[in-house]
Design an enzyme around this catalytic site. Structure first.
Site, mmCIF file in Angstrom:
data_model
loop_
_atom_site.group_PDB
_atom_site.id
_atom_site.type_symbol
_atom_site.label_atom_id
_atom_site.label_comp_id
_atom_site.label_asym_id
_atom_site.label_seq_id
_atom_site.Cartn_x
_atom_site.Cartn_y
_atom_site.Cartn_z
ATOM 1 N N SER A 145 0.720 -1.157 -0.203
ATOM 2 C CA SER A 145 -0.106 0.050 0.080
ATOM 3 C C SER A 145 0.789 1.376 0.010
ATOM 4 O O SER A 145 1.722 1.454 -1.027
ATOM 5 C CB SER A 145 -0.927 0.115 1.266
ATOM 6 O OG SER A 145 -1.808 0.909 1.175
ATOM 7 N N ASP A 165 -2.855 6.212 -3.520
ATOM 8 C CA ASP A 165 -1.550 5.640 -3.151
ATOM 9 C C ASP A 165 -1.091 4.480 -3.574
ATOM 10 O O ASP A 165 -1.631 4.195 -4.884
ATOM 11 C CB ASP A 165 -2.073 5.235 -1.572
ATOM 12 C CG ASP A 165 -2.774 4.084 -1.148
ATOM 13 O OD1 ASP A 165 -3.656 3.758 -2.142
ATOM 14 O OD2 ASP A 165 -2.709 3.348 -0.313
ATOM 15 N N ASP A 222 -1.550 1.120 -3.813
ATOM 16 C CA ASP A 222 -2.140 0.474 -4.390
ATOM 17 C C ASP A 222 -3.632 0.665 -4.597
ATOM 18 O O ASP A 222 -4.512 -0.167 -4.989
ATOM 19 C CB ASP A 222 -2.311 -0.866 -3.348
ATOM 20 C CG ASP A 222 -2.989 -0.622 -2.103
ATOM 21 O OD1 ASP A 222 -3.056 0.573 -1.644
ATOM 22 O OD2 ASP A 222 -3.470 -1.656 -1.455
#
Length: 450
Positions: free
Chosen positions: A102, A244, A246
């Site tokens: 992430s 962000d 992911d």
């Protein structure tokens, strides 16, 4: 790594903590456990990833582990985490796995499982997989010949996901004439993000959309919006969006270059849904880290806020428990439960644009209803988080801080589930008061560590 699964799957420094060997074992254990629970001799497991350089290495090991138990793999390549959740359900896979950390730094990576319905895997199944990995998977079945698992590339997966997102957008709200700056964080949305906005008719200015394996989240994306804010003002854009790494979250920037976080997004979307009779019950789920100003803004319109622990899995639990259709975090994880099973940055940004277009207002005007209380958030790196926080000196400092902040303030102390970090957040009527209480807490922690 100790306990493998944290609040968001298995994470660690790639090739040091999250090794190819561990990825292989997770593939074997995961496919075995899921096959046992669904009584299938040949499960199908869908696998996606973000743009980190370590993704190829971990993907190869994970897929090898899965195929070694006789399960098949559907690979979708680089796609947002919520796309993997959606496609798992769309292709009726036994589960989905995404390789991503992430918003974390490049060095980190992670492996997260989704169940067949697109929701994060239940704790009980994660525990089964973890126990099997820790005990060793050497004794698990090793089929031979035609019974070894196969790997299938799902070339149309990307378009399936984009088509679904577009179907969630009101077709009478075409974005022609709207200028959008999209910060892709050099991550999983580097391609899908700009294309989505183009297909809806917006004029798109894409930035940080050339990933090279090592520039994901590097001074860009939802945790670093300085470049996006400048670009919005420079191009006289109507809105800016920062995903962000992911793309399971997003932060929005208004036409003046001001950052609007998850609290603003929840308020904007909740008020719009409520005005059209689509927020039933009139309730949203938000974490303890949300600003008190969100509660005040929504209560004016008789919308209640159901509070929960930090983490999108806890937001989802609270939504299911309370019946809320909208929930999220200040960080930009927003869940629209009628459309998605997890936070989806692309979907969230579309919903904000939908309100922008429908209302005829600017983003700064839409955000005006949220008057935020002063807030101070600090991240303190420390090992033995639980032990330090339980120290009498720290406990006394926390008690005194809560007393000083009073009923119009808020203090949240939260150990991160994915990093050796403790996050301390204070809200109150005066900034100087927040700085004082945070300083006192930090001092108590330093004394406890001495």
């Amino acid at each position: 790594m100790g306990k493998l699964f944290g609040t968001d799957g298995v994470r660690g420094v790639a090739n040091l903590e999250l090794t190819p060997e561990l990825a292989f074992q997770l593939g074997r254990a995961g496919s075995y456990v899921l096959a046992r629970h669904e009584a299938s001799k040949r499960p199908r497991i869908l696998v996606g990833k973000d743009t980190r350089i370590s993704g190829d290495m971990l993907e190869a090991a994970l897929i090898a582990g899965i195929c070694s138990t006789g399960a098949d793999v559907l690979t979708v390549g680089i796609l947002p985490t919520p796309a993997v959740a959606f496609l798992t359900q769309r292709y009726q896979a036994s589960c989905g796995v995404v390789i991503s950390a992430s918003h974390n730094p490049l060095e980190d990576n992670g492996i997260k499982f989704f169940g067949p319905s697109g929701y994060k895997l239940p704790d009980e199944l994660e525990e089964e997989i973890e126990e099997l990995v820790l005990a060793g998977t050497q004794e698990l079945q090793r089929p031979q010949g035609e019974d070894v698992g196969r790997v299938y590339l799902v070339a149309e997966a990307r378009n399936n996901y984009l088509d679904y997102l577009i179907s969630c957008y009101s077709q009478d709200q075409n974005l022609a004439g709207i200028t959008v700056v999209v910060d892709c964080a050099n991550g999983a949305a580097y391609s899908t993000g700009p294309e989505l906005w183009s297909r809806l008719g917006a004029q798109v200015i894409a930035i940080n959309n050339y990933p090279n394996g090592v520039n994901i989240n590097e001074r860009c994306g939802s945790t670093y919006t300085e470049g996006l804010r400048r670009a919005v003002v420079e191009h006289k854009a109507d809105m800016g969006i920062a995903y962000d790494g992911d793309a399971d979250r997003c932060i929005v920037v208004d036409e003046r270059g001001n950052e609007l976080d998850g609290d603003h997004i929840i308020m904007i979307c909740a008020l719009d849904m409520n005005s059209r009779g689509e927020l039933n019950p009139p309730l949203v789920a938000a974490t303890v880290m949300s600003n008190i100003g969100l509660d005040i803004a929504l209560r004016r319109e008789n919308i209640q806020v159901a509070s929960c622990k930090v983490g999108d899995r806890y937001v989802l639990e609270k939504m299911k428990e309370s019946g809320a259709l909208l929930g999220g975090e200040q960080s930009g994880h927003i869940i629209f439960l009628e459309h998605a099973t997890t936070g989806d940055g692309l979907l969230t940004s579309l919903k904000v644009a939908e309100v922008l277009r429908r209302s005829g207002l600017t983003l700064s005007e839409l955000a005006r209803g949220l008057e935020k209380q002063p807030q101070l958030l600090v991240n303190l790196r420390m090992e033995n988080k639980d032990k330090i926080l339980a120290h009498p000196l720290v406990q006394e400092a926390l008690k005194q801080a809560e007393e000083r902040l009073g009923e119009w303030g808020k203090l949240v102390v939260r150990p991160s589930g994915t990093e050796p970090v403790v996050r301390i957040m204070a809200q109150g009527p005066e900034q100087y008061l927040l700085e004082e209480v945070i300083a006192e807490i930090k001092q108590s922690i330093e004394r406890a560590q001495a």
